[in-house]
Design a protein around this motif. Structure first.
Motif, PDB file in Angstrom:
ATOM      1  N   ASP A  48       0.931  -1.015   0.163  1.00  0.00           N
ATOM      2  CA  ASP A  48      -0.052  -0.137  -0.045  1.00  0.00           C
ATOM      3  C   ASP A  48       0.742   1.423  -0.064  1.00  0.00           C
ATOM      4  O   ASP A  48       1.635   1.231   0.861  1.00  0.00           O
ATOM      5  CB  ASP A  48      -0.880  -0.065   1.142  1.00  0.00           C
ATOM      6  N   LEU A  51       1.588   2.862   3.184  1.00  0.00           N
ATOM      7  CA  LEU A  51       2.434   2.135   4.189  1.00  0.00           C
ATOM      8  C   LEU A  51       3.652   2.539   3.733  1.00  0.00           C
ATOM      9  O   LEU A  51       4.629   2.760   4.731  1.00  0.00           O
ATOM     10  CB  LEU A  51       2.221   0.557   3.968  1.00  0.00           C
ATOM     11  N   GLN A  54       4.286   6.044   5.275  1.00  0.00           N
ATOM     12  CA  GLN A  54       4.507   6.077   6.687  1.00  0.00           C
ATOM     13  C   GLN A  54       5.798   5.529   6.916  1.00  0.00           C
ATOM     14  O   GLN A  54       6.716   6.146   7.741  1.00  0.00           O
ATOM     15  CB  GLN A  54       3.507   5.186   7.161  1.00  0.00           C
ATOM     16  N   THR A  55       6.318   4.478   6.165  1.00  0.00           N
ATOM     17  CA  THR A  55       7.769   3.944   6.542  1.00  0.00           C
ATOM     18  C   THR A  55       8.788   4.814   6.289  1.00  0.00           C
ATOM     19  O   THR A  55       9.665   4.861   6.646  1.00  0.00           O
ATOM     20  CB  THR A  55       7.677   2.546   6.050  1.00  0.00           C
ATOM     21  N   ASP A 101       7.377  -5.069  10.318  1.00  0.00           N
ATOM     22  CA  ASP A 101       8.173  -3.760  10.205  1.00  0.00           C
ATOM     23  C   ASP A 101       9.542  -3.814  10.063  1.00  0.00           C
ATOM     24  O   ASP A 101      10.235  -3.175   9.316  1.00  0.00           O
ATOM     25  CB  ASP A 101       7.851  -2.760  11.460  1.00  0.00           C
TER      26      ASP A 101
END
Length: 246
Positions: A48, A51, A54-55, A101
């Motif tokens: 996504d 994602l 954000q990372t 993660d």
């Protein structure tokens, strides 16, 4: 995984061969043509964009950061991809939230380029506490976010520091401690099923898969070998007794 392909990318024509990571950014025009007409096989994950944004931010990059390598030859990142793929597509491989993660950070680090430097010597106490927590209870799952919060660091910085100190990300380090714990339990007389449960594995097959890959034999083989070793002294004493009677 097999074969090779030439393809267009946002950075021109590229060729991918076995062991390479291929990346495509959102809305990027791309294609793929087999080299010499041979068939290809690959494993693919769609991540996504939210994602990834954000990372990227957690790693010190812009949330709009893009992958800078359409094809990457980076064994560490490739290994992380395979572990992430297995965690997301195979059952009974351990807590997925613990793996996601950590492996994603390791895949994205080379794809985004250089990340901000950290002062590793300043983190020794925090790393020691995290390592001690895992050493004391390897059977208990712990997330990267939990370990990082205890150390007062971002998850990405904690992961980089921990891996620099131990050569392994936290979840892989915990797995090694789990395997050592299971081995000790089997050698002390526990069944393979009991050892798997007490060491925190999802089931016996989960333990067996990792145990065989690490030690070169199955936990069942170790258990049988232990039983034979315990039986031999009794058999030798019986043979001596029979000889004396004769």
């Amino acid at each position: 995984m097999r074969g090779a392909q030439d393809s267009a990318s946002g950075r021109g024509q590229v060729r991918a061969t076995p062991g390479n990571l291929i990346t495509v950014n959102p809305n990027e025009v791309h294609d793929g043509r087999p080299v010499a007409g041979e068939s290809r096989t690959w494993r693919m994950l769609y991540l996504d964009p939210a994602l990834i944004a954000q990372t990227a931010k957690a790693m010190g990059h812009s949330p709009q950061a893009e992958f800078i390598y359409p094809v990457l030859n980076h064994p560490s990142a490739v290994g992380a991809f395979h572990r992430l793929y297995a965690a997301l597509t195979t059952s009974a491989l351990g807590p997925r939230h613990e793996i996601l993660d950590q492996e994603l950070f390791q895949i994205l680090t080379p794809l985004f380029g250089k990340s901000p430097a950290i002062q590793l010597p300043l983190l020794s106490k925090e790393l020691a506490r995290a390592k001690e927590r895992i050493d004391a209870h390897p059977e208990v799952p712990v997330t990267l976010a939990e370990l990082a919060a205890e150390a007062g660091l971002s998850p990405f910085h904690f992961l980089r520091a921990f891996k620099a100190a131990t050569q392994l990300p936290p979840h892989a380090y915990r797995l090694q401690r789990q395997l050592q714990m299971a081995r000790r339990l089997i050698m002390s007389g526990h069944s393979v099923l009991s050892a798997a449960y007490l060491a925190g594995f999802a089931d016996q097959s989960h333990l067996t898969r990792h145990f065989a890959a690490t030690y070169g034999l199955t936990p069942g083989s170790l258990s049988r070998s232990r039983r034979l070793q315990l039986r031999r002294p009794d058999e030798e004493m019986m043979a001596i007794s029979q000889t004396q009677r004769g």
